[in-house]
Write a protein that holds these residues in place. Structure first.
Motif, PDB file in Angstrom:
ATOM      1  N   THR A  35       0.809  -1.224   0.000  1.00  0.00           N
ATOM      2  CA  THR A  35       0.000   0.000   0.000  1.00  0.00           C
ATOM      3  C   THR A  35       0.837   1.265   0.000  1.00  0.00           C
ATOM      4  OG1 THR A  35      -0.086  -0.083   2.423  1.00  0.00           O
ATOM      5  CG2 THR A  35      -1.903  -1.150   1.204  1.00  0.00           C
ATOM      6  N   GLU A  36       2.158   1.141   0.223  1.00  0.00           N
ATOM      7  CA  GLU A  36       3.052   2.294   0.353  1.00  0.00           C
ATOM      8  C   GLU A  36       2.579   3.212   1.482  1.00  0.00           C
ATOM      9  OE1 GLU A  36       6.028   2.164  -1.405  1.00  0.00           O
ATOM     10  OE2 GLU A  36       5.042   0.223  -1.672  1.00  0.00           O
ATOM     11  N   PRO A  64       0.662  -7.040   8.024  1.00  0.00           N
ATOM     12  CA  PRO A  64       1.646  -8.042   8.431  1.00  0.00           C
ATOM     13  C   PRO A  64       2.171  -7.852   9.851  1.00  0.00           C
ATOM     14  CG  PRO A  64       2.698  -6.395   7.054  1.00  0.00           C
ATOM     15  CD  PRO A  64       1.230  -6.064   7.062  1.00  0.00           C
ATOM     16  N   THR A  65       1.836  -6.728  10.484  1.00  0.00           N
ATOM     17  CA  THR A  65       2.315  -6.490  11.851  1.00  0.00           C
ATOM     18  C   THR A  65       1.309  -6.927  12.907  1.00  0.00           C
ATOM     19  OG1 THR A  65       1.442  -4.229  12.001  1.00  0.00           O
ATOM     20  CG2 THR A  65       3.630  -4.508  11.014  1.00  0.00           C
ATOM     21  N   THR A  66       0.026  -7.046  12.520  1.00  0.00           N
ATOM     22  CA  THR A  66      -1.012  -7.426  13.481  1.00  0.00           C
ATOM     23  C   THR A  66      -1.790  -8.667  13.063  1.00  0.00           C
ATOM     24  OG1 THR A  66      -2.729  -6.069  12.435  1.00  0.00           O
ATOM     25  CG2 THR A  66      -1.323  -4.996  14.099  1.00  0.00           C
ATOM     26  N   GLY A 104       2.334  -1.721   3.972  1.00  0.00           N
ATOM     27  CA  GLY A 104       3.783  -1.622   4.033  1.00  0.00           C
ATOM     28  C   GLY A 104       4.321  -0.919   2.808  1.00  0.00           C
ATOM     29  N   ARG A 105       5.638  -0.897   2.704  1.00  0.00           N
ATOM     30  CA  ARG A 105       6.310  -0.177   1.605  1.00  0.00           C
ATOM     31  C   ARG A 105       7.235  -1.126   0.853  1.00  0.00           C
ATOM     32  NH1 ARG A 105       5.269   5.182   2.419  1.00  0.00           N
ATOM     33  NH2 ARG A 105       4.664   5.778   4.558  1.00  0.00           N
ATOM     34  N   ALA A 106       7.304  -0.958  -0.462  1.00  0.00           N
ATOM     35  CA  ALA A 106       8.164  -1.803  -1.282  1.00  0.00           C
ATOM     36  C   ALA A 106       9.627  -1.672  -0.869  1.00  0.00           C
ATOM     37  CB  ALA A 106       7.987  -1.442  -2.754  1.00  0.00           C
ATOM     38  N   GLY A 107      10.017  -0.488  -0.415  1.00  0.00           N
ATOM     39  CA  GLY A 107      11.401  -0.258  -0.034  1.00  0.00           C
ATOM     40  C   GLY A 107      11.814  -0.942   1.258  1.00  0.00           C
ATOM     41  N   LYS A 108      10.844  -1.467   2.028  1.00  0.00           N
ATOM     42  CA  LYS A 108      11.119  -2.161   3.281  1.00  0.00           C
ATOM     43  C   LYS A 108      10.345  -3.473   3.272  1.00  0.00           C
ATOM     44  CE  LYS A 108      11.925   2.051   5.989  1.00  0.00           C
ATOM     45  NZ  LYS A 108      11.529   2.828   7.198  1.00  0.00           N
ATOM     46  N   PRO A 109      10.898  -4.534   2.680  1.00  0.00           N
ATOM     47  CA  PRO A 109      10.165  -5.787   2.484  1.00  0.00           C
ATOM     48  C   PRO A 109       9.476  -6.278   3.766  1.00  0.00           C
ATOM     49  CG  PRO A 109      12.268  -5.872   1.360  1.00  0.00           C
ATOM     50  CD  PRO A 109      12.278  -4.606   2.169  1.00  0.00           C
ATOM     51  N   PHE A 110       8.177  -6.487   3.666  1.00  0.00           N
ATOM     52  CA  PHE A 110       7.404  -6.794   4.872  1.00  0.00           C
ATOM     53  C   PHE A 110       7.776  -8.141   5.481  1.00  0.00           C
ATOM     54  CE2 PHE A 110       4.631  -8.341   1.398  1.00  0.00           C
ATOM     55  CZ  PHE A 110       4.317  -9.627   1.835  1.00  0.00           C
ATOM     56  N   THR A 111       8.342  -9.067   4.688  1.00  0.00           N
ATOM     57  CA  THR A 111       8.696 -10.381   5.244  1.00  0.00           C
ATOM     58  C   THR A 111       9.882 -10.314   6.202  1.00  0.00           C
ATOM     59  OG1 THR A 111       9.993 -10.809   3.229  1.00  0.00           O
ATOM     60  CG2 THR A 111       7.745 -11.702   3.310  1.00  0.00           C
ATOM     61  N   ILE A 179      10.661  -8.940  -1.311  1.00  0.00           N
ATOM     62  CA  ILE A 179      10.209  -9.819  -0.231  1.00  0.00           C
ATOM     63  C   ILE A 179      10.834 -11.201  -0.381  1.00  0.00           C
ATOM     64  CG2 ILE A 179       8.025  -8.596   0.091  1.00  0.00           C
ATOM     65  CD1 ILE A 179       6.666 -10.820  -1.550  1.00  0.00           C
ATOM     66  N   ASP A 180      10.841 -11.950   0.712  1.00  0.00           N
ATOM     67  CA  ASP A 180      11.305 -13.337   0.694  1.00  0.00           C
ATOM     68  C   ASP A 180      10.138 -14.188   0.205  1.00  0.00           C
ATOM     69  OD1 ASP A 180      12.029 -15.957   1.235  1.00  0.00           O
ATOM     70  OD2 ASP A 180      12.971 -15.487   3.150  1.00  0.00           O
ATOM     71  N   LYS A 181      10.153 -14.586  -1.052  1.00  0.00           N
ATOM     72  CA  LYS A 181       9.019 -15.298  -1.631  1.00  0.00           C
ATOM     73  C   LYS A 181       8.772 -16.636  -0.932  1.00  0.00           C
ATOM     74  CE  LYS A 181      10.830 -14.937  -5.721  1.00  0.00           C
ATOM     75  NZ  LYS A 181      11.081 -15.044  -7.175  1.00  0.00           N
ATOM     76  N   SER A 182       9.835 -17.350  -0.605  1.00  0.00           N
ATOM     77  CA  SER A 182       9.647 -18.642   0.051  1.00  0.00           C
ATOM     78  C   SER A 182       9.006 -18.486   1.422  1.00  0.00           C
ATOM     79  CB  SER A 182      10.983 -19.376   0.166  1.00  0.00           C
ATOM     80  OG  SER A 182      11.913 -18.641   0.944  1.00  0.00           O
ATOM     81  N   ALA A 183       9.239 -17.345   2.087  1.00  0.00           N
ATOM     82  CA  ALA A 183       8.648 -17.119   3.413  1.00  0.00           C
ATOM     83  C   ALA A 183       7.131 -17.049   3.351  1.00  0.00           C
ATOM     84  CB  ALA A 183       9.204 -15.836   4.025  1.00  0.00           C
ATOM     85  N   LEU A 184       6.584 -16.614   2.224  1.00  0.00           N
ATOM     86  CA  LEU A 184       5.121 -16.547   2.084  1.00  0.00           C
ATOM     87  C   LEU A 184       4.498 -17.926   2.263  1.00  0.00           C
ATOM     88  CD1 LEU A 184       4.773 -14.238  -1.055  1.00  0.00           C
ATOM     89  CD2 LEU A 184       4.683 -13.563   1.347  1.00  0.00           C
ATOM     90  N   PHE A 185       5.167 -18.946   1.761  1.00  0.00           N
ATOM     91  CA  PHE A 185       4.634 -20.298   1.840  1.00  0.00           C
ATOM     92  C   PHE A 185       5.046 -20.990   3.140  1.00  0.00           C
ATOM     93  CE2 PHE A 185       5.751 -19.478  -2.740  1.00  0.00           C
ATOM     94  CZ  PHE A 185       4.493 -18.986  -3.067  1.00  0.00           C
ATOM     95  N   GLU A 186       6.245 -20.693   3.606  1.00  0.00           N
ATOM     96  CA  GLU A 186       6.720 -21.310   4.844  1.00  0.00           C
ATOM     97  C   GLU A 186       5.915 -20.845   6.054  1.00  0.00           C
ATOM     98  OE1 GLU A 186      10.808 -20.208   4.837  1.00  0.00           O
ATOM     99  OE2 GLU A 186      11.367 -21.687   3.293  1.00  0.00           O
ATOM    100  N   ALA A 187       5.322 -19.642   5.986  1.00  0.00           N
ATOM    101  CA  ALA A 187       4.515 -19.130   7.092  1.00  0.00           C
ATOM    102  C   ALA A 187       3.164 -19.827   7.195  1.00  0.00           C
ATOM    103  CB  ALA A 187       4.303 -17.619   6.934  1.00  0.00           C
TER     104      ALA A 187
END
Length: 298
Positions: A35-36, A64-66, A104-111, A179-187
């Motif tokens: 969402t920037e 992603p924080t709550t 979140g912001r693209a410049g700070k990967p939420f993962t 972002i860490d793409k693999s983390a999306l699935f590992e979570a």
């Protein structure tokens, strides 16, 4: 039939965001946006109001924080978060085109800082209910605004899986960032409570020794063997998806073009010198497998 409304998600707006899909015979897909903006409840409310006011609603809004999850409309209808690609209504490509705006912001990967919980797992269960594989068929996501160029139209119009906004033809945004793409699935591991995936296809297993022998042209390995070819083809298709190998060279042989493409992948992963010689190693192959849905037998 997949899930249309996620039980755990908060309903946002009036539930009407789009219409029927234009290309329902094409496999389903997911598009990740950011969402920037900041995160937290105030941002959640503000972004919700803004998206409704400008008629740019995705299907889902996730913090992603709550672990807060909201849903604007049914997953089997189109959303409004993508620009058209010429005459192609990009929002309506696929059996479903599930769009997720992450606070979140693209410049700070939420993962790097997120706290996924039961709502995230419920979201992934809904995604998997549409038989969407845990893969990124378009390959890497842009790491900066200047890098937002990997938008393969042929892949978008034919392959199911997960995409970043940076991968979508006709669009110029670079979110969701590196972002860490693999983390999306590992979570949300397949089989974990709320994660879905009872019928998710098993991942291909690639034998590292077969791939290395093929890359080195090892005469001790029957180069035309079915196992060898199958293993190499999985790797080559991943390199095609990464934009490093032309599709016509994905033939199961691990020829010189594939060696060059794999060397480029190794450099992309931060290796250099003899560590970027185009011969697959366990570290790089496992990382490639995580991003493209295969496991590695060492």
């Amino acid at each position: 039939m997949g899930t249309n409304w996620i039980e755990k998600a908060q309903r946002l707006g009036d539930g009407s965001i789009g219409g029927a899909m234009d290309h329902p015979s094409i496999p389903g897909r997911v598009v990740w946006h950011t969402t920037e903006s900041g995160a937290g409840d105030d941002a959640f409310r503000s972004v919700t109001s803004h998206l409704i006011s400008v008629s740019a609603e995705p299907h889902l809004l996730y913090d992603p924080t709550t672990d807060r999850l909201g849903q604007f409309g049914p997953l089997n209808a189109s959303a409004r978060a993508l620009r058209n690609d010429g005459s192609t209504r990009t929002n309506r490509v696929g059996k479903v085109c599930i769009q997720i705006e992450v606070l979140g912001r693209a410049g700070k990967p939420f993962t790097a800082t997120w706290k996924p919980g039961p709502n995230y797992r419920a979201m992934m269960a809904a995604i998997r209910s549409w038989k969407i594989p845990d893969t990124f068929p378009a390959g890497r996501i842009a790491t900066s605004g200047a890098d937002a160029t990997n938008r393969p139209r042929t892949i978008w119009m034919s392959k199911g899986g997960h995409y970043g906004h940076a991968n979508i033809p006709g669009n110029d945004h670079w979110d969701p960032g590196n972002i860490d793409k693999s983390a999306l699935f590992e979570a949300a591991p397949v089989g974990s409570p709320g994660a879905g995936g009872g019928s998710t296809p098993s991942k291909p297993v690639v034998d590292l020794s077969n791939v290395v022998a093929a890359a080195r042209r090892d005469p001790g390995l029957p180069q035309g063997g079915k196992t060898h070819k199958a293993d190499v083809l999985v790797v080559e298709k991943a390199l095609v998806a990464e934009g490093l190998l032309p599709a016509q060279w994905a033939d199961g042989s691990f020829g010189s073009r594939t060696v060059e493409a794999y060397a480029s992948l190794q450099r992309r992963y931060g290796f250099s010198g003899t560590d970027a010689n185009g011969i697959p190693g366990q570290t790089t192959l496992k990382r490639l497998g995580k991003e493209h849905g295969f496991t590695v037998k060492a």
